[in-house]
Design a protein around this motif. Structure first.
Motif, PDB file in Angstrom:
ATOM      1  N   LYS A 379     -81.692 -22.478  89.418  1.00 48.48           N
ATOM      2  CA  LYS A 379     -82.601 -23.356  89.134  1.00 48.48           C
ATOM      3  C   LYS A 379     -82.382 -23.484  87.914  1.00 48.48           C
ATOM      4  N   SER A 380     -81.757 -23.376  87.042  1.00 49.52           N
ATOM      5  CA  SER A 380     -80.680 -24.256  85.563  1.00 49.52           C
ATOM      6  C   SER A 380     -80.906 -25.371  85.997  1.00 49.52           C
ATOM      7  N   TRP A 381     -80.568 -25.699  87.162  1.00 51.59           N
ATOM      8  CA  TRP A 381     -80.835 -27.235  87.776  1.00 51.59           C
ATOM      9  C   TRP A 381     -82.127 -27.630  88.076  1.00 51.59           C
ATOM     10  N   GLY A 382     -82.964 -27.055  87.774  1.00 51.58           N
ATOM     11  CA  GLY A 382     -83.777 -27.011  88.555  1.00 51.58           C
ATOM     12  C   GLY A 382     -84.950 -27.018  90.022  1.00 51.58           C
ATOM     13  N   LEU A 383     -83.523 -26.579  90.271  1.00 53.71           N
ATOM     14  CA  LEU A 383     -83.759 -26.720  92.084  1.00 53.71           C
ATOM     15  C   LEU A 383     -84.702 -25.571  92.692  1.00 53.71           C
ATOM     16  N   GLY A 384     -85.858 -25.814  93.587  1.00 52.64           N
ATOM     17  CA  GLY A 384     -86.783 -24.516  93.576  1.00 52.64           C
ATOM     18  C   GLY A 384     -85.867 -23.434  94.593  1.00 52.64           C
ATOM     19  N   PRO A 385     -86.104 -21.958  93.871  1.00 54.85           N
ATOM     20  CA  PRO A 385     -85.415 -21.160  95.019  1.00 54.85           C
ATOM     21  C   PRO A 385     -85.995 -20.971  97.228  1.00 54.85           C
ATOM     22  N   PHE A 386     -84.740 -20.773  97.225  1.00 53.66           N
ATOM     23  CA  PHE A 386     -84.675 -20.732  98.587  1.00 53.66           C
ATOM     24  C   PHE A 386     -84.672 -18.622  99.804  1.00 53.66           C
ATOM     25  N   TRP A 387     -83.378 -18.608  98.735  1.00 54.05           N
ATOM     26  CA  TRP A 387     -83.175 -17.260  99.130  1.00 54.05           C
ATOM     27  C   TRP A 387     -84.478 -15.815  99.225  1.00 54.05           C
ATOM     28  N   SER A 388     -84.495 -14.825  99.721  1.00 51.04           N
ATOM     29  CA  SER A 388     -85.758 -13.225  99.993  1.00 51.04           C
ATOM     30  C   SER A 388     -84.779 -12.800  98.741  1.00 51.04           C
ATOM     31  N   VAL A 389     -83.439 -12.317  98.559  1.00 56.56           N
ATOM     32  CA  VAL A 389     -82.511 -10.752  98.085  1.00 56.56           C
ATOM     33  C   VAL A 389     -81.997 -11.887  97.147  1.00 56.56           C
ATOM     34  N   THR A 390     -81.607 -11.429  95.602  1.00 56.45           N
ATOM     35  CA  THR A 390     -80.751 -11.289  94.889  1.00 56.45           C
ATOM     36  C   THR A 390     -79.886  -9.757  94.666  1.00 56.45           C
ATOM     37  N   LEU A 391     -78.850  -9.726  94.520  1.00 57.82           N
ATOM     38  CA  LEU A 391     -78.196  -8.813  93.955  1.00 57.82           C
ATOM     39  C   LEU A 391     -77.558  -9.378  92.850  1.00 57.82           C
ATOM     40  N   PRO A 392     -76.763  -8.010  92.225  1.00 52.36           N
ATOM     41  CA  PRO A 392     -75.505  -7.757  91.061  1.00 52.36           C
ATOM     42  C   PRO A 392     -74.528  -8.326  91.501  1.00 52.36           C
ATOM     43  N   GLU A 393     -73.859  -8.681  91.076  1.00 54.70           N
ATOM     44  CA  GLU A 393     -72.842  -9.605  91.240  1.00 54.70           C
ATOM     45  C   GLU A 393     -71.324  -8.781  91.377  1.00 54.70           C
ATOM     46  N   GLN A 394     -71.767  -7.607  91.606  1.00 54.96           N
ATOM     47  CA  GLN A 394     -70.466  -6.296  91.838  1.00 54.96           C
ATOM     48  C   GLN A 394     -71.462  -6.323  93.323  1.00 54.96           C
ATOM     49  N   GLN A 395     -72.780  -5.767  93.316  1.00 55.94           N
ATOM     50  CA  GLN A 395     -73.029  -5.594  95.031  1.00 55.94           C
ATOM     51  C   GLN A 395     -72.671  -6.368  95.650  1.00 55.94           C
ATOM     52  N   TRP A 396     -73.035  -8.029  95.196  1.00 55.08           N
ATOM     53  CA  TRP A 396     -72.914  -9.575  95.899  1.00 55.08           C
ATOM     54  C   TRP A 396     -71.380  -8.675  96.479  1.00 55.08           C
ATOM     55  N   GLN A 397     -70.213  -9.097  95.699  1.00 55.08           N
ATOM     56  CA  GLN A 397     -69.113  -9.260  95.789  1.00 55.08           C
ATOM     57  C   GLN A 397     -68.330  -8.569  96.789  1.00 55.08           C
ATOM     58  N   ALA A 398     -68.912  -6.729  96.755  1.00 51.99           N
ATOM     59  CA  ALA A 398     -68.461  -6.151  97.880  1.00 51.99           C
ATOM     60  C   ALA A 398     -69.342  -6.470  99.534  1.00 51.99           C
ATOM     61  N   ARG A 399     -70.258  -6.890  99.773  1.00 55.26           N
ATOM     62  CA  ARG A 399     -70.649  -7.564 100.863  1.00 55.26           C
ATOM     63  C   ARG A 399     -70.342  -8.792 101.264  1.00 55.26           C
ATOM     64  N   TRP A 400     -70.183  -9.656 100.605  1.00 57.18           N
ATOM     65  CA  TRP A 400     -69.188 -10.824 100.615  1.00 57.18           C
ATOM     66  C   TRP A 400     -68.633 -10.948 100.975  1.00 57.18           C
ATOM     67  N   THR A 401     -67.345  -9.478 100.528  1.00 59.10           N
ATOM     68  CA  THR A 401     -65.929  -9.560 100.503  1.00 59.10           C
ATOM     69  C   THR A 401     -66.181  -8.587 102.386  1.00 59.10           C
ATOM     70  N   HIS A 402     -67.163  -7.438 103.036  1.00 57.60           N
ATOM     71  CA  HIS A 402     -66.964  -7.229 104.289  1.00 57.60           C
ATOM     72  C   HIS A 402     -67.760  -8.017 105.079  1.00 57.60           C
ATOM     73  N   ALA A 403     -68.144  -8.867 105.233  1.00 62.46           N
ATOM     74  CA  ALA A 403     -69.311  -9.959 106.464  1.00 62.46           C
ATOM     75  C   ALA A 403     -68.569 -10.416 106.623  1.00 62.46           C
ATOM     76  N   PRO A 404     -68.121 -10.858 107.700  1.00 64.32           N
ATOM     77  CA  PRO A 404     -67.726 -11.747 108.978  1.00 64.32           C
ATOM     78  C   PRO A 404     -68.109 -13.432 108.576  1.00 64.32           C
ATOM     79  N   TRP A 405     -67.799 -13.885 108.767  1.00 64.04           N
ATOM     80  CA  TRP A 405     -68.202 -16.213 108.720  1.00 64.04           C
ATOM     81  C   TRP A 405     -69.177 -15.902 109.749  1.00 64.04           C
TER      82      TRP A 405
END
Length: 595
Positions: A379-405
């Protein structure tokens, strides 16, 4: 020749010599004069027949002398008014007047319709003419023309197939008259103006092409626009060595697009500086029409108009989501690339892959998941949001680590049934009707146009354009085969009225060279760069894209890393509901119009 007195017996054999005595004519018949009279009548008859045979086809017409008085009607049909009756046994009359009428009787033939004079043109008389990709009412809309615009094409039933630079089909009558046919005569003048000849200047690209063909020119210009603020640009023709070409001062090193024969195909336009380059080497002529043309539309969009267009896109995307099928499974797609990360991958190329992927994920019923930090950066770059869900950084990192490509060309991860989303599925989606439809309400997506404009819309709405009005924009990537000065010359030759040009480039040396070489009549603008950090580079890139997307006409190379391709797509969809001059885009490397 005398008429009989009332009550006297008619004597067709009597010939009278007239001798004037105090206004009264006395007559004395003689045999000699009777013979002279018959000979004279026979001579007149023979001469009359010969004359008639010489001037009229006897197979279709015949002649009849009409002499309305009774005794001579039967002989010659020569009409003489009755003279005033005078007394005496001998016929006496005063010749009041003498009339001979020539009457031709033509055989009856069916009335043939009168062919209209000139070449057919089609005027938009309805509020708007929708241009469709195919000759059917449900075909996707690929453009439109506002009321008063002139279209050129061939008629097929209730459809007009566009030509002379335009493509597509327009319905002539759609429950109400959309197009009205008219005819125009074209000519060219070597000096003076069209108005001085009682004609009108041509300011339509397609009409200019048609007039050029009609007048024997082998090449027609790609664009006409406005010269200055007050008068319309004109359609120009040039008589060159071995060929006659029509142009608006085109000065590029390319072969004529259309040639009449092989000997003409070798004629090349000589580079110059706008129209003066032509005038110094060959005679320019103005192409004129017997019909008037509406002035070009102003296609400049101020910030309020841009913001309104972005809101329309938001509603359209909401409709697209509602038209997508119900989710079959629960799935999420995790996105971790920031704006800087896209730039590192090649911004134009990465965005070109991201927007179709975004549509595919949403159509499949899956949700986009990002971290709160990435959402803030985006958003700081003036771009429109496209996501449905935002997660806190720690929770995000945990899910990113375990999810497959997921297996897409972009580095994203998926949560859900394995193989539900795949690159093969996406390739099938982007070639199908759901992605390439006309959009809501009769379709789902209009390719990636809506999603792209939604992404860049907020920045475009806040962007301060380099000029408060129409301007041209060029993208200098180094892949065009031309330097910045040649691209400026190209703009000036295609659009002579464009004296305000925005230059999008990362090469500051090109800007310095351009400033020192162009004349004072051209007003240049560019993004001022302070290349002291990665963020400043990204900011300059986004401003260049915004400057290109907001321009009235753009010149660049679509295959140049994708930046010009992204800007061109944004420009197209941003101005989609606004009447604009055509063409407005030129691909330098491909040497073709990219409207």
């Amino acid at each position: 020749l005398l008429t009989p007195s009332d009550g006297e017996v008619e004597d067709l054999g009597r010939v009278s010599c007239l001798e004037h005595e105090d206004g009264i004519h006395s007559t004395r018949p003689t045999g000699f004069l009777r013979a002279c009279s018959h000979a004279a009548k026979l001579g007149i008859l023979v001469v009359s027949i010969l004359v008639c045979l010489a001037i009229l086809p006897t197979s279709k017409r015949h002649l009849e002398y009409v002499w309305q008085h009774r005794e001579f009607h039967r002989l010659f049909g020569i009409s003489v008014s009755r003279a005033k009756h005078l007394s005496g046994p001998i016929f006496q009359a005063k010749l009041d007047r003498f009339k001979v009428g020539l009457q031709s009787q033509v055989k009856s033939h069916p009335v043939q319709p009168v062919e209209p004079v000139g070449y057919p043109e089609w005027e938009v008389v309805g509020p708007k003419a929708l241009i469709r990709s195919e000759m059917r009412a449900t075909a996707p809309v690929v453009g439109n023309r506002q009321k008063g615009a002139i279209l050129m094409g061939h008629e097929e039933g209730n459809w007009l197939g566009l030509n002379n630079g335009d493509t597509g089909w327009v319905m002539i009558d759609n429950g109400g008259e959309v197009l009205s046919k008219r005819h125009a005569r074209y000519t060219h003048v070597s000096s003076g103006t069209c108005e001085a000849r009682g004609m009108f200047p041509i300011n339509s690209t397609s009409v200019c092409r048609a007039a050029a063909k009609a007048l024997g020119f082998v090449w027609a210009p790609a664009a006409v626009s406005m010269r200055g603020k007050a008068r319309l640009d004109e359609c120009w023709g040039m008589h060159s060595v071995g060929a006659s070409m029509a142009a608006n001062g085109i000065t590029q090193r390319t072969e004529p697009a259309e040639t009449a024969n092989a000997s003409r195909s070798g004629v090349k336009l000589v580079p110059g500086h706008g129209r003066t380059g032509f005038e110094s080497q060959s005679g320019m002529e103005t192409l004129c029409s017997s019909q008037p043309y509406a002035p070009p539309f102003n296609d400049y969009m101020d910030p309020a108009m841009v913001a309104k267009r972005v809101r329309q896109i938001d509603w359209s995307l909401a409709d697209s989501k509602s038209l997508s099928p119900d989710p079959k499974v629960q799935c999420q797609v995790l996105w971790h690339l920031s704006v800087g990360g896209l730039h590192a991958l090649g911004f134009g190329t990465a965005v070109g892959k991201f927007e179709p992927l975004r549509a595919y994920v949403e159509y499949s019923g899956c949700k986009w998941v990002v971290s709160e930090a990435l959402a803030a950066d985006w958003k700081s770059w003036g771009l429109g949001p496209f996501w449905s869900v935002t997660l806190p950084e720690q929770q995000w990192q945990a899910r990113w680590t375990h999810a497959p490509w997921c297996g897409f060309q972009l580095p994203v991860k998926c949560e859900g049934p394995f193989g539900f989303l795949s690159q093969a599925g996406m390739d099938q989606f982007v070639t199908g009707p759901a992605f390439n439809g006309p959009g809501p309400p009769s379709g789902v997506y209009t390719a990636a146009y809506d999603v792209s404009l939604q992404t860049f819309g907020p920045r475009l709405a806040k962007y301060r354009t380099p000029y408060n009005g129409r301007y041209a924009a060029i993208h200098v990537s180094g892949n065009e085969g031309m330097d910045a000065r040649q691209l400026v010359d190209l703009v000036r030759s295609w659009w002579p009225s464009m004296d305000r040009i925005f230059v999008a480039t990362t090469n500051t040396e090109e800007i310095l060279n351009l400033k020192s070489s162009v004349g004072a009549q051209i007003e240049l603008a560019w993004t001022h760069r302070k290349i002291n950090s990665a963020d400043s580079v990204t900011a300059a890139l986004l401003d260049d894209i915004a400057g290109l997307a907001s321009a009235s006409v753009v010149v660049g190379t679509i295959g140049s890393g994708g930046v010009f391709g992204v800007a061109r797509a944004l420009n197209l969809h941003l101005h989609l509901r606004l009447a604009r001059s055509h063409p407005w885009c030129y691909d330098v490397q491909a040497k073709r119009i990219c409207d």
